[in-house]
Design a protein around this motif. Sequence first.
Motif, PDB file in Angstrom:
ATOM      1  N   PRO A  80       0.814  -1.199   0.000  1.00 31.21           N
ATOM      2  CA  PRO A  80       0.000   0.000   0.000  1.00 31.21           C
ATOM      3  C   PRO A  80       0.860   1.266   0.000  1.00 31.21           C
ATOM      4  O   PRO A  80       1.902   1.315   0.641  1.00 31.21           O
ATOM      5  N   LEU A 100      -3.129  -4.200   4.364  1.00 27.19           N
ATOM      6  CA  LEU A 100      -4.040  -3.624   3.375  1.00 27.19           C
ATOM      7  C   LEU A 100      -3.663  -4.076   1.966  1.00 27.19           C
ATOM      8  O   LEU A 100      -2.493  -4.001   1.577  1.00 27.19           O
ATOM      9  N   TYR A 120      -8.684  -0.260  -0.670  1.00 25.68           N
ATOM     10  CA  TYR A 120      -7.917  -1.259   0.078  1.00 25.68           C
ATOM     11  C   TYR A 120      -8.800  -1.913   1.137  1.00 25.68           C
ATOM     12  O   TYR A 120      -9.687  -1.285   1.697  1.00 25.68           O
ATOM     13  N   SER A 121      -8.475  -3.171   1.450  1.00 31.83           N
ATOM     14  CA  SER A 121      -9.160  -3.882   2.523  1.00 31.83           C
ATOM     15  C   SER A 121      -8.184  -4.828   3.202  1.00 31.83           C
ATOM     16  O   SER A 121      -7.198  -5.255   2.599  1.00 31.83           O
ATOM     17  N   VAL A 122      -8.465  -5.140   4.469  1.00 29.69           N
ATOM     18  CA  VAL A 122      -7.705  -6.184   5.157  1.00 29.69           C
ATOM     19  C   VAL A 122      -8.429  -7.524   5.032  1.00 29.69           C
ATOM     20  O   VAL A 122      -7.983  -8.519   5.555  1.00 29.69           O
ATOM     21  N   TYR A 129      -9.357   0.953  10.367  1.00 27.48           N
ATOM     22  CA  TYR A 129      -8.271   0.689   9.424  1.00 27.48           C
ATOM     23  C   TYR A 129      -8.540  -0.527   8.533  1.00 27.48           C
ATOM     24  O   TYR A 129      -7.696  -0.913   7.746  1.00 27.48           O
ATOM     25  N   SER A 130      -9.711  -1.148   8.631  1.00 28.09           N
ATOM     26  CA  SER A 130      -9.965  -2.363   7.860  1.00 28.09           C
ATOM     27  C   SER A 130     -10.276  -2.088   6.390  1.00 28.09           C
ATOM     28  O   SER A 130     -10.308  -3.009   5.585  1.00 28.09           O
ATOM     29  N   GLU A 131     -10.498  -0.831   6.051  1.00 27.06           N
ATOM     30  CA  GLU A 131     -10.661  -0.448   4.659  1.00 27.06           C
ATOM     31  C   GLU A 131     -10.076   0.949   4.479  1.00 27.06           C
ATOM     32  O   GLU A 131      -9.995   1.722   5.430  1.00 27.06           O
ATOM     33  N   PHE A 132      -9.648   1.239   3.262  1.00 25.60           N
ATOM     34  CA  PHE A 132      -9.010   2.523   3.023  1.00 25.60           C
ATOM     35  C   PHE A 132      -9.132   2.879   1.549  1.00 25.60           C
ATOM     36  O   PHE A 132      -9.122   1.998   0.691  1.00 25.60           O
TER      37      PHE A 132
END
Length: 171
Positions: A80, A100, A120-122, A129-132
């Motif tokens: 990322p 991410l 982005y995702s975890v 913070y699990s998505e961005f």
Amino acid sequence: MMKTKQYTQSILCGLALTGVSVCQAAGTYKTFTDEINCGKAKLSIQSTCARGDDDMSLNVCKPQKMTMSSAGAVRSAALPELNQGDIKSIKEEEGSVSELYVIRMGCAQVANANYAILYYSVGGGTAPYSEFWTAYDESGKLLDSKNFPLHGNALEKMYKKMKKVNSIMPE
């Protein structure tokens, strides 16, 4: 030779501290390239991943790579790619930036300008913070999240139109 390679992988997996899923995926990595055009720019995301243990498990991926080309200039980055303020924010929430992965990408037009958008995702969860989201202008410059071209509902609507990127999400 093949038996030696399998034997070496078995030993390495037996010694690995990262877990069984990485070991089960050893030797089965596949590289995918997903591309979109965004105005004058072409965006490519390269993901090297191995299938998860089952249809519900996340895939195991190496860090992704991005290439953005526009007007003869090419810009590459390891993903990322976030600005320092966003990295600090994720770490303050006890998140890990390295978890991410881009799972969707798209192009948004705002006020006659085109922006490449990465989601982005975890791979799940409800932590902040699990998505961005990140955005790039047509020259490939990463925008500061404070100057993001889209917010709230506009991003949610865009998600459905974005191209799926081969990465951590199971098929």
